[in-house]
Design an enzyme around this catalytic site. Structure first.
Site, PDB file in Angstrom:
ATOM      1  N   HIS A  41      27.595  20.614  34.337  1.00 47.77           N
ATOM      2  CA  HIS A  41      27.356  20.388  32.906  1.00 47.77           C
ATOM      3  C   HIS A  41      27.221  21.688  32.113  1.00 47.77           C
ATOM      4  O   HIS A  41      27.376  21.667  30.884  1.00 47.77           O
ATOM      5  CB  HIS A  41      26.053  19.604  32.719  1.00 47.77           C
ATOM      6  N   GLU A  66      29.243  12.741  31.305  1.00 47.78           N
ATOM      7  CA  GLU A  66      28.658  12.295  32.569  1.00 47.78           C
ATOM      8  C   GLU A  66      29.710  11.949  33.608  1.00 47.78           C
ATOM      9  O   GLU A  66      29.530  12.218  34.802  1.00 47.78           O
ATOM     10  CB  GLU A  66      27.726  11.100  32.326  1.00 47.78           C
ATOM     11  N   ALA A  84      17.817  14.197  36.594  1.00 52.78           N
ATOM     12  CA  ALA A  84      17.792  15.603  36.180  1.00 52.78           C
ATOM     13  C   ALA A  84      18.329  15.681  34.764  1.00 52.78           C
ATOM     14  O   ALA A  84      18.858  14.709  34.230  1.00 52.78           O
ATOM     15  CB  ALA A  84      18.617  16.466  37.126  1.00 52.78           C
ATOM     16  N   MET A  85      18.199  16.875  34.156  1.00 56.13           N
ATOM     17  CA  MET A  85      18.682  17.090  32.797  1.00 56.13           C
ATOM     18  C   MET A  85      19.274  18.475  32.680  1.00 56.13           C
ATOM     19  O   MET A  85      18.644  19.469  33.030  1.00 56.13           O
ATOM     20  CB  MET A  85      17.543  16.903  31.787  1.00 56.13           C
ATOM     21  N   ASN A 103      19.723  20.948  30.706  1.00 51.93           N
ATOM     22  CA  ASN A 103      19.370  21.950  29.703  1.00 51.93           C
ATOM     23  C   ASN A 103      19.976  23.303  30.094  1.00 51.93           C
ATOM     24  O   ASN A 103      19.805  23.757  31.223  1.00 51.93           O
ATOM     25  CB  ASN A 103      17.853  22.094  29.611  1.00 51.93           C
ATOM     26  N   HIS A 139      26.027  18.336  40.033  1.00 55.06           N
ATOM     27  CA  HIS A 139      26.263  17.598  38.779  1.00 55.06           C
ATOM     28  C   HIS A 139      25.707  18.361  37.582  1.00 55.06           C
ATOM     29  O   HIS A 139      26.401  18.559  36.571  1.00 55.06           O
ATOM     30  CB  HIS A 139      25.605  16.224  38.891  1.00 55.06           C
ATOM     31  N   GLU A 140      24.460  18.796  37.698  1.00 55.15           N
ATOM     32  CA  GLU A 140      23.824  19.461  36.557  1.00 55.15           C
ATOM     33  C   GLU A 140      24.461  20.819  36.279  1.00 55.15           C
ATOM     34  O   GLU A 140      24.624  21.206  35.109  1.00 55.15           O
ATOM     35  CB  GLU A 140      22.330  19.608  36.809  1.00 55.15           C
TER      36      GLU A 140
END
Length: 834
Positions: free
Chosen positions: A308, A327, A269-270, A272, A304-305
């Site tokens: 962030h 991370e 995943a990312m 953004n 997790h994402e």
């Protein structure tokens, strides 16, 4: 030797705001765009240097507030991925705007602005345009200052065909006709973020109705036909948003949150801001039939994402050497969040297996510090590994348990508030934690962050107390590093903690357990008399502590300090164990021994496993009881796999095959039992099963099934299976996002691995071309299972002659792990008795 300075842009022109307009052509796999960047010119300049690659800038100029215009010619430097705008005059210090028109390609490399595809219910292939900008690939989508500390705000406009969905970081604020059957979609201005966090997605997509999470609209975006797989993601997303608002003590920093499932995605995943992109398997599932592992994986990645959004997006590292903190903290935070969501899942205990994997890497001469100097952004690729995510989060957990959870949380919240919208370095977090706790955090943590490796704490008796010493733990050779260890122990009087800086005598009551709670990133070695005493009272230890005894003993076997028969004796005495994770550690060691024992000894090992597992298998049976916990259900599945595969029990294999067939005919079996039956069938199956698995893989709608059945196909022991799968990789029949792990599993296969390695050598260039370049190193993830000396020597020589891009240290680590297993085979293959 390149340095960071060689890859940093000049600070003569600083961006503050981007206005980006992009028009993707999905059929032609191209895009056109314009960008206007508000900049501060710090000193007189005649050129502006920024990042651009794989895009063609057709026009560029610098315009001041009065409309004065300096036209620019463009000079590209492909090696540094830069473009220099050479002005036809001098720009004085002050406010200016860089304007550019450009075109580019929607590549198939799963980075930058790239294309993904899916087949709709009518059999038509559809294309999606999507982004992945970390590490620095925003430069493949628009000219920019592609460095994390050059934050700016963003206005994004996407011109797309009518009927297509368009998503970006901000909320959609307008959608107006643009002529020629197109619409112009405009999004709200973002907060200040780094370029690598910008995102845009365009395609025939659908979205759930927005869920209001205390004022934040939350949606799941997906390809048509998968809305029934979004329920769990919405629930976990809402929980995570609320959890982190409370944990950080800061409101969510975006104006909405879309979580977008992408069919082709290089990573998991990312993060953004406001538009998190996911591999489909990491977001979508049918919770009515999902296994515990599948639920946990999706819960972890979502948490997790979302973690962030604050730690990484609101506050960001200054340069790519700081990736570890982003991370590692998000991994630590995901565990906190999931543990709060489902305490009965025992998430921290479950994490022990991940921590053990990172310790295997960190016990090598080829390990690295968690943080190390990064010159080029490409070098940061090496940070996306187990040492960053798992060791990094583990030492944060160890620190949290030493400082106290509230002091740690206060320090984190203060750090985020102090540096909001800015950039930091590692020391900034230590200062905040020191202020909150009064402890010398930087002094303690620098040894864990800036040097590789970890200690083994030795425990012996001395003058009515205990002698506690430390030395570096290494599988091969010796190390001389030392650490300040936040040590936790328990004796008859309760739990205690202290900072071990030098060897020390510890005055404690009887019944000592070192690494109490199991959160320390170190191994423990007791003298034989203390270990013998500990084994008599294993049932008084917490599950994480029993896990530690088993794991530390197995690590000693790998090192060569303990014979495998002693490990077998330990696990043989634990057949009454009831904890899932402890059983996992027991069976992991036995599975590794199964890979190295001689053919004469293997039947004895299988008999040993059947005797070890049999009583627990009989106790649990094949069907769950109504009161079973999720972990008990998963333990049942683990016992079925162990009995059928490691124990090679024919009755279990026959029952598993029958049960899987019935499940395909509609029988409603528990997910853990069903998946265990599949695992046993695959490991003992034929090409008939292989063909059926591949058919399900290619036609399934649920991404969990897509991956599950492809993985099952890699387990088939027939030689034709490895030949067929390898050809599918080369021919592009397996998605690019999956090819590296398919190849890795084939090379690591007990029976077929040597043949798979030969096929990889014969098709080396084609295999590497089948996967995104950023994923290529993962084809050697499991070479350490090739402990046959001749195969291992061949692998080492081949990788020396055929280096994988940006993977030198990773290859050294995997080769050293392989040598550890070669040593295990040489020591234990013929002397194991069972």
């Amino acid at each position: 030797m390149p340095t960071e300075a060689d890859f940093r842009l000049p600070r003569t022109v600083i961006p503050s705001h981007y206005a980006i307009s992009l028009e993707p052509d999905l059929e032609a796999a191209t895009f056109a765009g314009t960008v206007g960047v508000d900049v501060d010119v710090v000193e007189p300049v005649q050129e502006v240097m920024l990042n651009a690659t794989e895009i063609d800038i057709s026009k560029a100029a610098l315009v001041d507030g009065d409309g004065n215009r300096l036209t620019a010619s463009v000079v590209y430097d492909d090696d540094t991925e830069r473009a220099t705008l050479r002005l036809d005059g001098t720009a004085a210090p002050g406010k200016w705007r860089v304007e550019a028109e450009f075109t580019g390609i929607l590549n198939d490399q799963l980075r930058g602005f790239y294309r993904s595809s899916y087949v709709d219910v009518e059999g038509n292939e559809k294309t999606i345009a999507t982004t992945q900008f970390e590490a620095p690939d925003a430069r493949r989508a628009f000219p920019c200052w592609d460095e994390p500390d050059l934050k700016a705000t963003y206005d994004v406009t996407l011109v797309v065909e009518e009927g297509l969905m368009a998503v970006s970081n901000g909320a959609e604020i307008s959608r107006v006709p643009a002529g020629d059957g197109k619409v112009e979609v405009t999004f709200a201005t973002t907060m200040k973020i780094s370029t690598y966090l910008v995102a845009f997605v365009v395609g025939e997509l659908e979205a759930t109705a927005a869920v209001d999470v205390d004022g934040t609209p939350l949606r799941i975006v997906f390809v048509p036909g998968k809305e029934d797989l979004t329920e769990f993601a919405l629930e976990m997303g809402a929980h995570s948003l609320r959890f982190f608002v409370d944990y950080y003590g800061i409101p969510y920093p975006g104006d909405k949150l879309d979580m977008i499932a992408i069919p082709d995605f290089a990573w998991g995943a990312m993060e953004n801001l406001g538009a998190i992109t996911y591999r489909e398997q990491a977001l979508l599932l049918d919770r009515k039939k999902a296994s515990q592992l599948e639920l946990l994986r999706v819960a972890d990645v979502i948490a997790h994402e979302i973690a962030h959004m604050w730690f990484g997006d609101l506050v960001t590292m200054k340069w790519w050497n700081g990736i570890w903190l982003n991370e590692a903290f998000a991994t630590f935070a995901e565990l906190k969040c999931v543990d709060a969501y489902r305490p009965d899942w025992h998430r921290w205990d479950r994490y022990a297996a991940s921590r053990t994997h990172s310790m295997h890497i960190d016990a090598l001469a080829a390990t690295r510090p968690i943080e190390f100097p990064v010159a080029s952004p490409e070098e940061s690729t090496a940070m996306f590994d187990s040492l960053t995510y798992i060791k990094g989060s583990s030492v944060l957990r160890m620190l949290e348990q030493y400082l106290g959870e509230e002091a740690f949380r206060t320090g984190v919240s203060n750090y985020l508030k102090q540096h909001a919208y800015g950039n930091t370095e590692t020391a900034d977090l230590w200062v905040a934690l020191e202020d909150a706790s009064g402890q010398p955090v930087g002094e303690i943590m620098d040894g864990w962050i800036f040097q590789g490796g970890f200690p083994v704490v030795t425990v012996g008796t001395a003058d009515g107390g205990y002698q506690i010493e430390q030395r570096q733990f290494r599988y091969l050779g010796q190390g001389d590093k030392r650490w300040k260890i936040p040590l936790r122990f328990r004796d008859a009087d309760g739990d205690e903690r202290f900072l071990l800086t030098e060897d020390a005598k510890l005055h404690a009551a009887d019944g000592i357990v070192v690494n109490a709670g199991g959160d320390g990133f170190y191994r423990v070695a007791y003298t034989p008399d203390l270990l013998a005493d500990l084994r008599t009272r294993l049932d008084t230890l917490r599950p994480a502590e029993r896990y530690g005894v088993v794991s530390d003993t197995w690590a000693s076997v790998l090192k060569g300090d303990t014979e495998a028969d002693e490990f077998a004796s330990l696990v043989g005495s634990m057949s009454g164990e009831s904890d899932l994770d402890v059983w996992g550690a027991m069976l992991t060691g036995l599975t590794e021994l199964d890979r190295v024992v001689s053919s004469d000894t293997r039947p004895n090992l299988q008999s040993f496993v059947r005797g070890l597992v049999g009583d627990k298998m009989d106790e649990l049976g094949w069907q769950p009881d109504p009161g079973d916990s999720d972990r008990t259900r998963e333990l049942r599945g683990l016992m079925i796999r162990a009995m059928g595969n490691l124990g090679s029990d024919k009755d279990t294999q026959q029952a598993a095959a029958q049960m899987w067939e019935q499940s395909q005919e509609g029988a409603d079996y528990d997910a853990e039992v069903r998946d265990a039956a599949l695992g046993v069938l695959a490991a003992n199956g034929s090409m008939d099963e292989f063909d059926r698995f591949i058919e399900i893989h290619l036609t399934a709608n649920d991404p969990q099934d897509v991956v599950k059945y492809l993985r099952a196909a890699t387990a088939i022991p027939e030689k034709d299976a490895v030949e067929r799968l390898f050809q599918m990789v080369i021919d592009g029949e397996i998605r690019r996002q999956d090819t590296m792990w398919v190849v890795a599993l084939l090379v690591g296969h007990r029976e077929n691995g040597p043949r798979a390695w030969s096929l990889l050598q014969d098709n080396w260039d084609a295999a590497l071309a089948s996967m995104p370049p950023q994923n290529a190193r993962h084809i050697i993830d499991l070479i350490y299972f090739r402990s046959e000396p001749d195969v291992a020597a061949d692998i080492e020589q081949w990788l020396a002659d055929h280096p994988i891009e940006a993977a030198q240290q990773y290859a050294e680590q995997q080769i050293e792990l392989m040598k550890v297993r070669v040593g295990l085979r040489e020591r234990e293959a013929d002397r194991l008795s069972f």
